[in-house]
Design an enzyme around this catalytic site. Structure first.
Site, PDB file in Angstrom:
ATOM      1  N   PRO A  10      19.568 -25.922   2.121  1.00  0.00           N
ATOM      2  CA  PRO A  10      20.798 -26.672   2.356  1.00  0.00           C
ATOM      3  C   PRO A  10      22.056 -25.948   1.877  1.00  0.00           C
ATOM      4  O   PRO A  10      22.055 -25.307   0.834  1.00  0.00           O
ATOM      5  CB  PRO A  10      20.584 -27.974   1.577  1.00  0.00           C
ATOM      6  N   ASN A  11      23.074 -26.085   2.688  1.00  0.00           N
ATOM      7  CA  ASN A  11      24.421 -25.597   2.437  1.00  0.00           C
ATOM      8  C   ASN A  11      24.581 -24.084   2.545  1.00  0.00           C
ATOM      9  O   ASN A  11      25.692 -23.578   2.426  1.00  0.00           O
ATOM     10  CB  ASN A  11      24.955 -26.090   1.086  1.00  0.00           C
ATOM     11  N   ARG A  18      32.036 -21.573   1.193  1.00  0.00           N
ATOM     12  CA  ARG A  18      31.674 -22.436   0.057  1.00  0.00           C
ATOM     13  C   ARG A  18      31.746 -21.638  -1.243  1.00  0.00           C
ATOM     14  O   ARG A  18      31.028 -20.664  -1.428  1.00  0.00           O
ATOM     15  CB  ARG A  18      30.253 -22.968   0.235  1.00  0.00           C
ATOM     16  N   TYR A  23      29.491 -17.527  -4.660  1.00  0.00           N
ATOM     17  CA  TYR A  23      28.566 -17.026  -3.643  1.00  0.00           C
ATOM     18  C   TYR A  23      29.076 -15.824  -2.855  1.00  0.00           C
ATOM     19  O   TYR A  23      28.329 -15.245  -2.069  1.00  0.00           O
ATOM     20  CB  TYR A  23      28.205 -18.152  -2.662  1.00  0.00           C
ATOM     21  N   ASN A  79      15.382 -18.914  -0.212  1.00  0.00           N
ATOM     22  CA  ASN A  79      16.525 -19.437  -0.943  1.00  0.00           C
ATOM     23  C   ASN A  79      16.580 -20.922  -0.615  1.00  0.00           C
ATOM     24  O   ASN A  79      17.128 -21.326   0.406  1.00  0.00           O
ATOM     25  CB  ASN A  79      17.819 -18.738  -0.541  1.00  0.00           C
ATOM     26  N   ALA A  82      19.741 -26.109  -3.375  1.00  0.00           N
ATOM     27  CA  ALA A  82      19.591 -27.215  -4.330  1.00  0.00           C
ATOM     28  C   ALA A  82      18.178 -27.790  -4.349  1.00  0.00           C
ATOM     29  O   ALA A  82      17.760 -28.354  -5.372  1.00  0.00           O
ATOM     30  CB  ALA A  82      20.597 -28.313  -4.015  1.00  0.00           C
ATOM     31  N   GLU A 103      11.202 -16.439  -4.613  1.00  0.00           N
ATOM     32  CA  GLU A 103      12.313 -17.386  -4.785  1.00  0.00           C
ATOM     33  C   GLU A 103      13.591 -16.581  -5.001  1.00  0.00           C
ATOM     34  O   GLU A 103      13.623 -15.686  -5.846  1.00  0.00           O
ATOM     35  CB  GLU A 103      12.023 -18.272  -6.001  1.00  0.00           C
ATOM     36  N   HIS A 105      17.944 -16.578  -5.408  1.00  0.00           N
ATOM     37  CA  HIS A 105      19.228 -17.249  -5.646  1.00  0.00           C
ATOM     38  C   HIS A 105      20.320 -16.193  -5.618  1.00  0.00           C
ATOM     39  O   HIS A 105      20.188 -15.157  -6.273  1.00  0.00           O
ATOM     40  CB  HIS A 105      19.235 -17.955  -6.997  1.00  0.00           C
ATOM     41  N   ARG A 112      24.699 -21.138 -14.924  1.00  0.00           N
ATOM     42  CA  ARG A 112      25.457 -22.225 -14.298  1.00  0.00           C
ATOM     43  C   ARG A 112      25.096 -23.559 -14.949  1.00  0.00           C
ATOM     44  O   ARG A 112      24.573 -23.597 -16.053  1.00  0.00           O
ATOM     45  CB  ARG A 112      25.190 -22.210 -12.794  1.00  0.00           C
TER      46      ARG A 112
END
Length: 148
Positions: A10-11, A18, A23, A79, A82, A103, A105, A112
Site C-alpha cells: 500500500p501507498n 509521498r 522516500y 516491500n 504498512a 523483506e 523497506h 522512525r
C-alpha cells in the site's frame, strides 16, 4: 530464464510525491526500471507488481510459492509497506507457501515511529533490507541471485 517477483504494498504507488524527505523523489516506475536492470544483470526476468489490497498481495505470494516450487521463480522482493507491521495474513502466506522472500523497506524503519519497529514478516523471510533507499531493491535482487 527464472523470474524475480518484486511486490509492493500500500501507498507505494505514491512514490515520488509521498514524503519525499523519507522516500525520495523516485517514482514506482523508476523503481521498476531499476529492478528490470538488476534482474537482467543476473539473468532473470522481472514480474513487478503493486497493490493497496492485502488479499491481492496474499494471492501474489501464494502464486509465487507455486512458481518457485515449479522452478520458474527465484524468489520475492517484498516491500509490504504498512502491512509489514499489521498483517498476520501476509506472514502466513509467506510461511505457508514456502517462497524465498526478502523483506524490503526504502527507509530505515527502526529510526522512525515506534509502531514501525515490529515486523510480522521478518520471522518468515530469508533477509531484511532497510534504509538503503530505492537502490535497496537492486541489492535485494542481488541477494536472491546469491541464494539461487
Amino acid at each position: 530464464m527464472k523470474t524475480v517477483l518484486v511486490l509492493n504494498g500500500p501507498n507505494l504507488n505514491l512514490l515520488g510525491t509521498r514524503e519525499p524527505a523519507v522516500y525520495g523523489a523516485q517514482t514506482l516506475a523508476d523503481v521498476e526500471a531499476l529492478c528490470a536492470k538488476a534482474c537482467a544483470a543476473h539473468g532473470f526476468t522481472l514480474d513487478f507488481r503493486q497493490s493497496n489490497h492485502e488479499g491481492v498481495l496474499v494471492d501474489a505470494i501464494q502464486e509465487a510459492g507455486r512458481a518457485q516450487a515449479a522452478g520458474t521463480l527465484v524468489g520475492v522482493v517484498f516491500n509490504a509497506g504498512a502491512y509489514t507491521h499489521t498483517s498476520v495474513a501476509l506472514h502466513d502466506a509467506i510461511k505457508g507457501s514456502g517462497v524465498t522472500a526478502i523483506e524490503l523497506h526504502i527507509s530505515n524503519v527502526h529510526a522512525r515511529e515506534s509502531f514501525r519497529h515490529h515486523s510480522f514478516l521478518s520471522p518468515v523471510v530469508k533477509g531484511v533490507m532497510a534504509g538503503f533507499g530505492v537502490p535497496g531493491y537492486a541489492l535485494a535482487i542481488a541477494a536472491l541471485a546469491g541464494m539461487a
